[in-house]
Design a protein around this motif. Sequence first.
Motif, PDB file in Angstrom:
ATOM      1  N   GLY A  53       6.761   0.609   4.526  1.00  0.00           N
ATOM      2  CA  GLY A  53       5.732   1.639   4.578  1.00  0.00           C
ATOM      3  C   GLY A  53       5.977   2.643   3.477  1.00  0.00           C
ATOM      4  N   ILE A  54       4.982   3.490   3.202  1.00  0.00           N
ATOM      5  CA  ILE A  54       5.115   4.484   2.142  1.00  0.00           C
ATOM      6  C   ILE A  54       4.582   5.827   2.619  1.00  0.00           C
ATOM      7  CG2 ILE A  54       2.892   3.930   1.060  1.00  0.00           C
ATOM      8  CD1 ILE A  54       4.311   4.349  -1.675  1.00  0.00           C
TER       9      ILE A  54
ATOM     10  N   TYR B  10      10.458   3.700   5.455  1.00  0.00           N
ATOM     11  CA  TYR B  10       9.405   4.138   4.543  1.00  0.00           C
ATOM     12  C   TYR B  10      10.001   4.522   3.194  1.00  0.00           C
ATOM     13  CZ  TYR B  10       6.427   4.344   8.630  1.00  0.00           C
ATOM     14  OH  TYR B  10       5.713   4.006   9.755  1.00  0.00           O
ATOM     15  N   TYR B  11       9.200   4.352   2.156  1.00  0.00           N
ATOM     16  CA  TYR B  11       9.575   4.803   0.815  1.00  0.00           C
ATOM     17  C   TYR B  11       8.879   6.128   0.569  1.00  0.00           C
ATOM     18  CZ  TYR B  11      10.654   4.756  -4.132  1.00  0.00           C
ATOM     19  OH  TYR B  11      11.134   5.078  -5.379  1.00  0.00           O
TER      20      TYR B  11
ATOM     21  N   GLU C 167       3.517   2.679  -7.064  1.00  0.00           N
ATOM     22  CA  GLU C 167       4.179   2.438  -5.780  1.00  0.00           C
ATOM     23  C   GLU C 167       3.157   2.291  -4.661  1.00  0.00           C
ATOM     24  OE1 GLU C 167       8.183   4.828  -7.192  1.00  0.00           O
ATOM     25  OE2 GLU C 167       6.674   5.883  -6.007  1.00  0.00           O
ATOM     26  N   LEU C 168       2.124   3.126  -4.689  1.00  0.00           N
ATOM     27  CA  LEU C 168       1.058   3.010  -3.700  1.00  0.00           C
ATOM     28  C   LEU C 168       0.349   1.665  -3.826  1.00  0.00           C
ATOM     29  CD1 LEU C 168      -0.776   4.053  -1.456  1.00  0.00           C
ATOM     30  CD2 LEU C 168      -2.127   5.221  -3.233  1.00  0.00           C
ATOM     31  N   GLU C 169       0.095   1.224  -5.037  1.00  0.00           N
ATOM     32  CA  GLU C 169      -0.581  -0.066  -5.241  1.00  0.00           C
ATOM     33  C   GLU C 169       0.261  -1.211  -4.678  1.00  0.00           C
ATOM     34  OE1 GLU C 169      -3.485  -2.602  -5.891  1.00  0.00           O
ATOM     35  OE2 GLU C 169      -3.683  -0.460  -6.269  1.00  0.00           O
TER      36      GLU C 169
ATOM     37  N   PRO D   1       1.691   0.447   5.929  1.00  0.00           N
ATOM     38  CA  PRO D   1       1.069   1.695   6.350  1.00  0.00           C
ATOM     39  C   PRO D   1       1.323   2.784   5.300  1.00  0.00           C
ATOM     40  CG  PRO D   1       3.022   1.261   7.677  1.00  0.00           C
ATOM     41  CD  PRO D   1       2.812   0.060   6.801  1.00  0.00           C
ATOM     42  N   VAL D   2       0.324   3.649   5.125  1.00  0.00           N
ATOM     43  CA  VAL D   2       0.377   4.698   4.108  1.00  0.00           C
ATOM     44  C   VAL D   2       0.144   6.051   4.781  1.00  0.00           C
ATOM     45  CG1 VAL D   2      -0.665   5.591   1.986  1.00  0.00           C
ATOM     46  CG2 VAL D   2      -0.516   3.108   2.362  1.00  0.00           C
TER      47      VAL D   2
END
Length: 126
Positions: free
Chosen positions: A83-84, A20-21, A99-101, A109-110
Amino acid sequence: MTAPGTDLSESKAFDFNITYYLSGPMAGYENHNFEAFELAAQHLRDSGVSLIAPNELKPPQDEPEEMDYLAHDFAVMSSACKGIILLKGWPASRGARAELEIALTLGWPVYFYHDFALIDMNRIKP
């Protein structure tokens, strides 16, 4: 969602097999909000989450500007993560919104990390 202090391994939906980031606000914060990133990263890693945090990345050049950081972080994020996880304050951060976009475009996955808990922000697919 996992409760504060809960071992994330109890979560059935969370995928521990991906990296994940960790995304959140940095600009305008004292020490670029590193304390929040470090605290979250330590808790998540102690819970078995593999992640990359931008505060741990080497700057892209000697005197980078904001766009240099963003381009560098986007490249690392898109090549090494799947994932973020968003930190408190992310909506006010231009970089975190970007980054979310990217994560949404790639179908990742968020999750939102708040008060030592992960909140699942993924829509249930029909």
